[in-house]
Write a protein that holds these residues in place. Sequence first.
Motif, PDB file in Angstrom:
ATOM      1  N   GLY A 282      -5.196   2.130  -7.310  1.00  0.00           N
ATOM      2  CA  GLY A 282      -5.642   1.373  -6.129  1.00  0.00           C
ATOM      3  C   GLY A 282      -4.574   0.401  -5.664  1.00  0.00           C
ATOM      4  N   LEU A 283      -3.912  -0.260  -6.618  1.00  0.00           N
ATOM      5  CA  LEU A 283      -2.840  -1.192  -6.245  1.00  0.00           C
ATOM      6  C   LEU A 283      -1.684  -0.424  -5.598  1.00  0.00           C
ATOM      7  CD1 LEU A 283      -2.891  -3.487  -9.409  1.00  0.00           C
ATOM      8  CD2 LEU A 283      -3.602  -4.119  -7.087  1.00  0.00           C
ATOM      9  N   ARG A 284      -1.408   0.752  -6.128  1.00  0.00           N
ATOM     10  CA  ARG A 284      -0.306   1.552  -5.555  1.00  0.00           C
ATOM     11  C   ARG A 284      -0.674   2.022  -4.134  1.00  0.00           C
ATOM     12  NH1 ARG A 284       4.503   1.922  -4.347  1.00  0.00           N
ATOM     13  NH2 ARG A 284       5.285   4.010  -3.995  1.00  0.00           N
ATOM     14  N   ILE A 285      -1.924   2.401  -3.925  1.00  0.00           N
ATOM     15  CA  ILE A 285      -2.348   2.811  -2.571  1.00  0.00           C
ATOM     16  C   ILE A 285      -2.215   1.624  -1.614  1.00  0.00           C
ATOM     17  CG2 ILE A 285      -4.372   3.495  -1.187  1.00  0.00           C
ATOM     18  CD1 ILE A 285      -5.118   5.378  -3.555  1.00  0.00           C
ATOM     19  N   ALA A 286      -2.536   0.422  -2.110  1.00  0.00           N
ATOM     20  CA  ALA A 286      -2.391  -0.769  -1.263  1.00  0.00           C
ATOM     21  C   ALA A 286      -0.914  -1.004  -0.921  1.00  0.00           C
ATOM     22  CB  ALA A 286      -2.979  -1.986  -1.974  1.00  0.00           C
ATOM     23  N   GLN A 287      -0.012  -0.741  -1.886  1.00  0.00           N
ATOM     24  CA  GLN A 287       1.430  -0.858  -1.590  1.00  0.00           C
ATOM     25  C   GLN A 287       1.813   0.113  -0.473  1.00  0.00           C
ATOM     26  OE1 GLN A 287       3.246  -0.057  -5.434  1.00  0.00           O
ATOM     27  NE2 GLN A 287       3.584  -2.238  -5.820  1.00  0.00           N
ATOM     28  N   LEU A 288       1.253   1.304  -0.536  1.00  0.00           N
ATOM     29  CA  LEU A 288       1.580   2.298   0.492  1.00  0.00           C
ATOM     30  C   LEU A 288       1.036   1.854   1.855  1.00  0.00           C
ATOM     31  CD1 LEU A 288       0.913   5.618  -1.485  1.00  0.00           C
ATOM     32  CD2 LEU A 288       3.067   4.391  -1.183  1.00  0.00           C
ATOM     33  N   ALA A 289      -0.122   1.190   1.840  1.00  0.00           N
ATOM     34  CA  ALA A 289      -0.709   0.695   3.101  1.00  0.00           C
ATOM     35  C   ALA A 289       0.210  -0.343   3.736  1.00  0.00           C
ATOM     36  CB  ALA A 289      -2.097   0.113   2.849  1.00  0.00           C
ATOM     37  N   VAL A 290       0.760  -1.226   2.894  1.00  0.00           N
ATOM     38  CA  VAL A 290       1.702  -2.232   3.412  1.00  0.00           C
ATOM     39  C   VAL A 290       2.924  -1.512   3.987  1.00  0.00           C
ATOM     40  CG1 VAL A 290       3.229  -4.148   2.773  1.00  0.00           C
ATOM     41  CG2 VAL A 290       0.919  -4.008   1.798  1.00  0.00           C
ATOM     42  N   GLU A 291       3.397  -0.533   3.220  1.00  0.00           N
ATOM     43  CA  GLU A 291       4.609   0.198   3.619  1.00  0.00           C
ATOM     44  C   GLU A 291       4.441   0.892   4.979  1.00  0.00           C
ATOM     45  OE1 GLU A 291       6.084   2.771   0.359  1.00  0.00           O
ATOM     46  OE2 GLU A 291       6.573   4.148   2.003  1.00  0.00           O
ATOM     47  N   VAL A 292       3.273   1.487   5.227  1.00  0.00           N
ATOM     48  CA  VAL A 292       3.117   2.213   6.505  1.00  0.00           C
ATOM     49  C   VAL A 292       2.818   1.261   7.661  1.00  0.00           C
ATOM     50  CG1 VAL A 292       2.370   4.352   5.383  1.00  0.00           C
ATOM     51  CG2 VAL A 292       0.632   2.759   6.247  1.00  0.00           C
ATOM     52  N   GLY A 293       2.594  -0.024   7.377  1.00  0.00           N
ATOM     53  CA  GLY A 293       2.508  -0.985   8.475  1.00  0.00           C
ATOM     54  C   GLY A 293       1.144  -1.587   8.768  1.00  0.00           C
ATOM     55  N   PHE A 294       0.215  -1.574   7.796  1.00  0.00           N
ATOM     56  CA  PHE A 294      -1.044  -2.293   8.047  1.00  0.00           C
ATOM     57  C   PHE A 294      -0.722  -3.776   8.235  1.00  0.00           C
ATOM     58  CE2 PHE A 294      -3.124   1.513   6.724  1.00  0.00           C
ATOM     59  CZ  PHE A 294      -4.354   1.461   7.362  1.00  0.00           C
ATOM     60  N   PRO A 295      -1.203  -4.396   9.292  1.00  0.00           N
ATOM     61  CA  PRO A 295      -0.882  -5.807   9.522  1.00  0.00           C
ATOM     62  C   PRO A 295      -1.417  -6.706   8.398  1.00  0.00           C
ATOM     63  CG  PRO A 295      -1.933  -4.823  11.452  1.00  0.00           C
ATOM     64  CD  PRO A 295      -2.061  -3.827  10.342  1.00  0.00           C
ATOM     65  N   ALA A 296      -0.764  -7.839   8.204  1.00  0.00           N
ATOM     66  CA  ALA A 296      -1.156  -8.785   7.148  1.00  0.00           C
ATOM     67  C   ALA A 296      -2.632  -9.154   7.279  1.00  0.00           C
ATOM     68  CB  ALA A 296      -0.296 -10.044   7.250  1.00  0.00           C
ATOM     69  N   GLY A 297      -3.323  -9.193   6.159  1.00  0.00           N
ATOM     70  CA  GLY A 297      -4.704  -9.664   6.136  1.00  0.00           C
ATOM     71  C   GLY A 297      -5.751  -8.596   6.415  1.00  0.00           C
ATOM     72  N   VAL A 298      -5.327  -7.422   6.868  1.00  0.00           N
ATOM     73  CA  VAL A 298      -6.310  -6.373   7.193  1.00  0.00           C
ATOM     74  C   VAL A 298      -6.880  -5.752   5.925  1.00  0.00           C
ATOM     75  CG1 VAL A 298      -6.558  -4.085   8.251  1.00  0.00           C
ATOM     76  CG2 VAL A 298      -5.297  -5.890   9.443  1.00  0.00           C
ATOM     77  N   PHE A 299      -6.019  -5.545   4.948  1.00  0.00           N
ATOM     78  CA  PHE A 299      -6.425  -4.882   3.708  1.00  0.00           C
ATOM     79  C   PHE A 299      -5.925  -5.754   2.555  1.00  0.00           C
ATOM     80  CE2 PHE A 299      -5.661  -0.714   1.076  1.00  0.00           C
ATOM     81  CZ  PHE A 299      -6.753  -0.999   0.301  1.00  0.00           C
ATOM     82  N   ASN A 300      -6.841  -6.503   1.949  1.00  0.00           N
ATOM     83  CA  ASN A 300      -6.502  -7.416   0.852  1.00  0.00           C
ATOM     84  C   ASN A 300      -7.080  -6.850  -0.442  1.00  0.00           C
ATOM     85  OD1 ASN A 300      -5.612  -9.899   2.617  1.00  0.00           O
ATOM     86  ND2 ASN A 300      -7.524  -9.109   3.479  1.00  0.00           N
ATOM     87  N   VAL A 301      -6.365  -7.034  -1.538  1.00  0.00           N
ATOM     88  CA  VAL A 301      -6.826  -6.440  -2.791  1.00  0.00           C
ATOM     89  C   VAL A 301      -6.763  -7.469  -3.914  1.00  0.00           C
ATOM     90  CG1 VAL A 301      -6.494  -4.560  -4.435  1.00  0.00           C
ATOM     91  CG2 VAL A 301      -5.911  -4.206  -2.041  1.00  0.00           C
ATOM     92  N   LEU A 302      -7.862  -7.562  -4.656  1.00  0.00           N
ATOM     93  CA  LEU A 302      -7.950  -8.491  -5.786  1.00  0.00           C
ATOM     94  C   LEU A 302      -8.263  -7.711  -7.056  1.00  0.00           C
ATOM     95  CD1 LEU A 302     -10.327 -11.134  -4.137  1.00  0.00           C
ATOM     96  CD2 LEU A 302      -7.847 -11.378  -4.464  1.00  0.00           C
ATOM     97  N   THR A 303      -7.702  -8.179  -8.171  1.00  0.00           N
ATOM     98  CA  THR A 303      -8.099  -7.617  -9.466  1.00  0.00           C
ATOM     99  C   THR A 303      -8.650  -8.750 -10.335  1.00  0.00           C
ATOM    100  OG1 THR A 303      -5.894  -7.952 -10.409  1.00  0.00           O
ATOM    101  CG2 THR A 303      -6.324  -5.817  -9.390  1.00  0.00           C
ATOM    102  N   GLY A 304      -9.302  -8.346 -11.408  1.00  0.00           N
ATOM    103  CA  GLY A 304      -9.829  -9.354 -12.336  1.00  0.00           C
ATOM    104  C   GLY A 304     -11.234  -9.000 -12.771  1.00  0.00           C
TER     105      GLY A 304
END
Length: 484
Positions: free
Chosen positions: A190-212
């Motif tokens: 899931g964290l890696r998919i989120a990295q890919l989302a940032v890479e393809v250009g999702f604007p800041a704050g649209v897709f936030n990810v928390l673990t814990g």
Amino acid sequence: MNDRTLTIPQPFNLINGEWIASQTGQTMPVVSPIDGRVFAEIADSDASDVDLAVSAARTAFTEGPWAKFTPVERGRLMIKLAQRISQEVETLAQLETNDNGKPTKQARADMVFAARYFEFYGAAADKVHGEVIPFLNDYDVGMYREPHGVVAVILPWNYPAQQIGRSVAPALAMGNTVVLKLSEDACLSGLRIAQLAVEVGFPAGVFNVLTGRGEIVGKALSEHNGVDFISFTGSPEVGTMIQIAAAKNYVGCTLELGGKSPQIVFEDADLEAAMPVLVNALIQNAGQTCSAGSRVLIQRSIYDQVAAELKSRFEAIEVGTNDENAIMGPVISEKQKQRVERYIANSDQPVIARGKISASAPEGGFYVAPVLFGPCDPNSEIAQEEVFGPVLCVIPFEDEAEAIAIANGTDYGLVAAIWTRDGSRQKRLPKALHCGQVFINNFGAAGGVELPFGGVRKSGHGREKGFVALHEFSRIKTVVNYYG
Ligand code: NAD
């Protein structure tokens, strides 16, 4: 562990487009179910991280570029992400195998489906129409679909990548922003998919990810009054807490919870077609599938024949080989292993067969040999409760009426399958079964991105997957215009 560590994300959350440590700086270990060893760290987040993530998601929704994206632009970005996931299937699958324990072949299939969800919902983003409602003369009445706003998505560990596709993709397609809480037991893909989302250009704050930890960060997220809607997948126990938290903030939620799904085999069934499916529907993901076909109801006239065939198939199962042909890996954790073993040891129902743990299974892994129980009393604990492990119960029945009563006789209602060649029975039974999906002469929930999925009662409520998920992740506004 090995060169796969190259693909392991840092122990950071994704908040407002930045990868940052938890506010307390705390991390927690990631244990591989394959050998019980710690091989990564994740952020151990708390309420302060939730505050930051929800506030970023709120700003992105109201002031950020997301609100200005047209539906087709949102869709194109999602399709780009689908393409990036598709390019990374192999590395994502290896990450998942280490993190979740599932055989790489199954992990690969998960990634293909994760990509498919983003493709499906990306393509659907510009196809959700409103309606015009006939009303009084000189009035125009429009019914519009609007995003909820900030959507909290809380996920379990059994199919993390697919579940991101299933819940996050339709939420984004409708123009919501998302705060995703991944499971502490498996979150690296899931964290890696989120990295890919940032890479393809999702604007800041649209897709936030928390673990814990769920009881800390999951709880804080579900109770946060900046959240407009909650999509929860997990256990009925936590689902109840989520629904209470949602109620206190007067927001909606979907609950995708557990199951004890029946496969009903009538004497006229094509047994050759049914047999491999009856087994796979349970042992896939080591029985840790909400829609696992964990009860097989067999008409008494063919009971001995089907039970004998299941016995030989179970005895042939070898767990923990983790080669290309492996069909079953470990369960997720030591805690889960103990839970499953407790159910097996405590059951007073007869055991028909057990599989075996491979001699090559790594030391320290959380392996459980599959067990076939039967003939089971339909009211026994093992036939009633969701074990969430490789345990299959076979239950004989006399006739259609008894099959329906047994099938409907648990607190759950997620999926059911009917194996019969009788055309009128194929029509009759789906109406009588209390659940969200019925399969006739086949079984499976995971694969059908297009197929609405969800439960009744203890299996939850709301529907994800398919086009209808876009309705869950949006709400209706009626605009009444008098132009006379
Ligand atoms: P879980 O309910 O323990 O955890 C699910 C998520 O909720 C995790 O991210 C966890 O950290 C979080 N959580 C835990 N306590 C919380 C709290 N107090 N407040 C908010 N969040 C909290 O479930 P699990 O053990 O991860 O998964 C197994 C269960 O999930 C099974 O019952 C299974 O049937 C169900 N499941 C259902 C579906 C479905 O689609 N119906 C799919 C997969 C799993």
